[in-house]
Design a protein around this motif. Structure first.
Motif, mmCIF file in Angstrom:
data_model
loop_
_atom_site.group_PDB
_atom_site.id
_atom_site.type_symbol
_atom_site.label_atom_id
_atom_site.label_comp_id
_atom_site.label_asym_id
_atom_site.label_seq_id
_atom_site.Cartn_x
_atom_site.Cartn_y
_atom_site.Cartn_z
ATOM 1 N N THR A 176 -36.012 117.203 35.264
ATOM 2 C CA THR A 176 -35.742 115.965 36.020
ATOM 3 C C THR A 176 -34.392 115.467 35.690
ATOM 4 O OG1 THR A 176 -36.887 114.885 33.926
ATOM 5 C CG2 THR A 176 -38.013 114.833 35.839
ATOM 6 N N ILE A 177 -33.801 114.740 36.387
ATOM 7 C CA ILE A 177 -32.578 114.188 36.300
ATOM 8 C C ILE A 177 -32.521 112.715 36.330
ATOM 9 C CG2 ILE A 177 -30.165 113.953 37.506
ATOM 10 C CD1 ILE A 177 -30.803 116.512 38.842
ATOM 11 N N SER A 178 -31.608 111.866 35.448
ATOM 12 C CA SER A 178 -31.549 110.589 35.412
ATOM 13 C C SER A 178 -29.855 110.333 35.643
ATOM 14 C CB SER A 178 -31.832 110.010 34.080
ATOM 15 O OG SER A 178 -31.294 110.264 33.076
ATOM 16 N N ASN A 179 -29.600 109.313 36.621
ATOM 17 C CA ASN A 179 -28.253 108.806 36.813
ATOM 18 C C ASN A 179 -28.166 107.620 36.313
ATOM 19 O OD1 ASN A 179 -28.721 110.897 39.235
ATOM 20 N ND2 ASN A 179 -26.773 110.888 38.655
ATOM 21 N N CYS A 180 -27.534 107.108 35.280
ATOM 22 C CA CYS A 180 -27.451 105.741 34.534
ATOM 23 C C CYS A 180 -25.994 105.189 34.728
ATOM 24 C CB CYS A 180 -27.795 105.875 33.115
ATOM 25 S SG CYS A 180 -28.006 104.507 32.240
ATOM 26 N N CYS A 181 -26.191 103.948 34.677
ATOM 27 C CA CYS A 181 -25.070 102.907 34.847
ATOM 28 C C CYS A 181 -24.080 102.857 33.414
ATOM 29 C CB CYS A 181 -25.333 101.541 35.393
ATOM 30 S SG CYS A 181 -26.136 100.792 34.164
ATOM 31 N N ASN A 182 -23.008 102.025 33.220
ATOM 32 C CA ASN A 182 -22.375 101.989 32.257
ATOM 33 C C ASN A 182 -23.261 101.655 30.986
ATOM 34 O OD1 ASN A 182 -20.292 102.658 33.848
ATOM 35 N ND2 ASN A 182 -18.814 101.118 32.720
ATOM 36 N N ASN A 183 -22.949 102.287 29.829
ATOM 37 C CA ASN A 183 -23.587 101.815 28.686
ATOM 38 C C ASN A 183 -22.878 100.989 27.657
ATOM 39 O OD1 ASN A 183 -26.486 103.814 27.719
ATOM 40 N ND2 ASN A 183 -25.625 104.047 29.684
ATOM 41 N N TYR A 184 -23.606 100.183 26.982
ATOM 42 C CA TYR A 184 -22.844 99.298 25.843
ATOM 43 C C TYR A 184 -23.817 99.311 24.773
ATOM 44 C CZ TYR A 184 -25.709 95.374 26.790
ATOM 45 O OH TYR A 184 -26.516 94.214 26.937
ATOM 46 N N ARG A 217 -18.764 97.146 37.451
ATOM 47 C CA ARG A 217 -19.716 98.050 36.916
ATOM 48 C C ARG A 217 -21.119 97.265 36.617
ATOM 49 N NH1 ARG A 217 -16.089 100.201 38.814
ATOM 50 N NH2 ARG A 217 -14.701 101.968 37.949
ATOM 51 N N ASP A 218 -22.074 98.185 36.626
ATOM 52 C CA ASP A 218 -23.427 97.871 36.120
ATOM 53 C C ASP A 218 -23.607 98.245 34.830
ATOM 54 O OD1 ASP A 218 -26.004 96.792 36.500
ATOM 55 O OD2 ASP A 218 -26.542 98.278 38.167
ATOM 56 N N TRP A 219 -24.020 97.486 33.805
ATOM 57 C CA TRP A 219 -24.122 97.421 32.643
ATOM 58 C C TRP A 219 -25.654 97.743 32.066
ATOM 59 C CZ3 TRP A 219 -19.974 98.792 29.619
ATOM 60 C CH2 TRP A 219 -18.573 98.660 29.977
ATOM 61 N N ILE A 220 -25.820 98.604 31.084
ATOM 62 C CA ILE A 220 -27.079 98.681 30.530
ATOM 63 C C ILE A 220 -26.925 98.819 28.925
ATOM 64 C CG2 ILE A 220 -27.396 101.138 30.797
ATOM 65 C CD1 ILE A 220 -30.327 100.685 31.177
ATOM 66 N N GLY A 245 -30.745 101.276 35.614
ATOM 67 C CA GLY A 245 -29.786 100.373 35.816
ATOM 68 C C GLY A 245 -30.368 99.022 35.173
ATOM 69 N N ALA A 246 -29.766 97.859 34.998
ATOM 70 C CA ALA A 246 -30.310 96.686 34.486
ATOM 71 C C ALA A 246 -29.924 95.633 35.209
ATOM 72 C CB ALA A 246 -29.934 96.470 33.241
ATOM 73 N N ASN A 247 -29.512 95.770 36.547
ATOM 74 C CA ASN A 247 -29.006 94.719 37.509
ATOM 75 C C ASN A 247 -28.311 93.902 36.748
ATOM 76 O OD1 ASN A 247 -30.671 95.768 39.584
ATOM 77 N ND2 ASN A 247 -32.471 94.610 38.822
ATOM 78 N N CYS A 248 -27.112 94.296 36.085
ATOM 79 C CA CYS A 248 -26.117 93.696 35.398
ATOM 80 C C CYS A 248 -24.803 93.866 35.666
ATOM 81 C CB CYS A 248 -26.261 93.972 33.717
ATOM 82 S SG CYS A 248 -25.444 92.842 32.805
ATOM 83 N N GLU A 249 -24.159 93.391 36.960
ATOM 84 C CA GLU A 249 -22.903 93.871 37.247
ATOM 85 C C GLU A 249 -22.121 92.614 36.893
ATOM 86 O OE1 GLU A 249 -22.621 94.915 41.454
ATOM 87 O OE2 GLU A 249 -24.664 95.011 41.602
ATOM 88 N N ALA A 284 -23.400 100.058 41.525
ATOM 89 C CA ALA A 284 -24.611 99.429 41.358
ATOM 90 C C ALA A 284 -25.715 100.108 41.690
ATOM 91 C CB ALA A 284 -24.679 98.201 42.537
ATOM 92 N N ILE A 285 -26.639 99.823 40.746
ATOM 93 C CA ILE A 285 -27.913 100.710 40.490
ATOM 94 C C ILE A 285 -29.025 100.250 41.130
ATOM 95 C CG2 ILE A 285 -29.553 101.695 39.031
ATOM 96 C CD1 ILE A 285 -27.053 103.613 39.269
ATOM 97 N N ASP A 286 -29.805 100.634 41.864
ATOM 98 C CA ASP A 286 -31.300 100.391 42.192
ATOM 99 C C ASP A 286 -32.411 101.111 41.325
ATOM 100 O OD1 ASP A 286 -33.623 99.631 43.318
ATOM 101 O OD2 ASP A 286 -33.132 100.098 45.568
ATOM 102 N N ALA A 287 -32.665 100.506 40.442
ATOM 103 C CA ALA A 287 -33.650 101.208 39.609
ATOM 104 C C ALA A 287 -35.045 101.059 39.749
ATOM 105 C CB ALA A 287 -33.278 100.810 38.014
ATOM 106 N N SER A 288 -35.429 100.390 41.211
ATOM 107 C CA SER A 288 -36.706 100.247 41.478
ATOM 108 C C SER A 288 -37.678 101.286 41.369
ATOM 109 C CB SER A 288 -36.774 99.554 42.746
ATOM 110 O OG SER A 288 -36.182 100.417 43.665
ATOM 111 N N LYS A 289 -37.220 102.600 41.766
ATOM 112 C CA LYS A 289 -38.299 103.779 41.514
ATOM 113 C C LYS A 289 -38.775 103.984 40.065
ATOM 114 C CE LYS A 289 -38.032 108.840 42.116
ATOM 115 N NZ LYS A 289 -37.578 109.762 42.489
ATOM 116 N N LEU A 290 -37.826 103.813 39.237
ATOM 117 C CA LEU A 290 -38.073 104.036 37.833
ATOM 118 C C LEU A 290 -38.888 102.564 37.402
ATOM 119 C CD1 LEU A 290 -37.586 105.417 34.919
ATOM 120 C CD2 LEU A 290 -35.515 103.535 34.843
ATOM 121 N N ARG A 291 -38.589 101.511 37.883
ATOM 122 C CA ARG A 291 -39.609 100.512 37.465
ATOM 123 C C ARG A 291 -41.086 100.634 37.870
ATOM 124 N NH1 ARG A 291 -36.435 95.355 36.130
ATOM 125 N NH2 ARG A 291 -34.395 95.946 35.880
ATOM 126 N N ARG A 292 -41.027 101.084 39.337
ATOM 127 C CA ARG A 292 -42.121 100.988 39.992
ATOM 128 C C ARG A 292 -42.952 102.101 39.680
ATOM 129 N NH1 ARG A 292 -40.034 101.662 44.386
ATOM 130 N NH2 ARG A 292 -40.180 103.779 44.496
#
Length: 316
Positions: A176-184, A217-220, A245-249, A284-292
């Motif tokens: 599997t692959i995951s593409n993530c937004c900016n981490n902090y 940037r989208d931050w998580i 992603g965390a919907n945190c732009e 900007a990340i749409d993480a709805s697939k991961l959530r759903r």
């Protein structure tokens, strides 16, 4: 039913994101042992996993491009979680070669080892493979977005993603692959934007800001990223890609001004510098697939409070 694992190999497990995943697994998942393989380059710190039980975590200092080492390490592990990567855009512009070596060749070597020893494989990637969006574009990246990488770094990660997909389709690799937004979060290397800005202010220096500072940037939080990766590893569908992603732009300017405010400085205490080549405008990340599909949701939802906490906790 969730997939169970006994022994996991984590590449780059002394880095910022990799160590957060190691800590999450060790502290939350009984009966799982973790082997960390890390080259211990400048961005890695073994202190990030210090204090974890020795019967649960083993550190091996080595290079993922070393096939002989992988032949020794991979047997007996039922999964590989691949965090190891050169990841700093500025460095990739100055010298792309280490990014090609680690991110492309290293991923190839790991894929071959996973295929040879029948290990489940999860590949950590970035939203930067998609290029950028205009500031006035209301859309977000999805798993179906085309790849349009801008820098040597993001190009090398895009290439590694494609290798994983090819090994799934051609060889039937369970990956599997995951593409993530900016981490902090805590333990982030001082070259990255948030800790670098904090450290500059602590030293009495004006923090630097590229261009007009309006790049978004989208931050998580790194711990939410770790939880998402575990969800994908245990519940994700083989062959699928999941965006995290965390919907945190926020714009870089907004973040820097929040840091300056938290540290008692004027919002104009900024060293404006020439923009870097190929600087992407907005992610900007749409993480709805991961959530759903997997039921994951972030729990660190107060970005301003988290950044303020980092301002107090980041050492000189």
């Amino acid at each position: 039913m969730d997939q169970k694992y006994s022994n996991i190999l984590v590449t780059g497990g002394c880095g910022f994101c990799g160590s957060a995943f190691v800590r999450f697994v060790v502290n939350n998942v009984p009966d799982v042992c973790v082997t960390v393989v890390d080259k211990l380059t400048y961005a890695a710190n073994p202190d990030n996993i210090a204090g974890l039980p020795e019967n649960k975590v083993k550190l091996v200092v080595g290079d993922i491009c070393d096939s002989d080492l992988l032949d020794q390490l991979v047997p007996g592990h039922d999964a590989i979680v691949h965090y190891a990567a050169e990841s700093h855009n500025d460095n990739s512009i100055v010298d792309p070669e280490p990014f090609v070596k680690t991110n492309i060749e290293g991923t190839y070597r790991l894929l071959e080892a996973a295929r040879k020893y029948h290990a489940r494989f999860h590949h950590i990637s970035t939203d930067e493979v998609f290029g950028d969006l205009a500031l006035d574009d209301p859309g977000s990246f999805t798993e179906e977005s085309p790849y349009r990488p801008s820098s040597p770094y993001s190009s090398s990660k895009a290439a590694s993603d494609m290798l994983v997909r090819a090994w799934v389709r051609t060889y039937g690799l369970r990956a599997t692959i995951s593409n993530c937004c900016n981490n902090y979060g805590p333990h982030q290397h001082s070259e990255k934007f948030i800790p670098h800005s904090i450290a500059c202010i602590q030293r009495g220096e004006r923090p630097k800001l590229y261009g007009d500072g309006l790049n978004v940037r989208d931050w998580i939080h790194v711990d939410d990223h770790a939880r998402a990766v575990w969800s994908i590893l245990t519940k994700g569908t083989v062959g699928e890609t999941y965006l995290i992603g965390a919907n945190c732009e926020h714009s870089n300017l907004e973040i820097l001004r929040a840091i300056l405010k938290a540290m008692g400085q004027s919002e104009d205490y900024i060293d404006w510098v020439k923009d870097r080549p190929g600087h992407d405008r907005r992610y900007a990340i749409d993480a709805s697939k991961l959530r759903r599909e997997l039921g994951w949701t972030p729990i660190h939802n107060d970005f301003a409070a988290e950044v303020s906490r980092l301002c107090c906790e980041t050492p000189l």
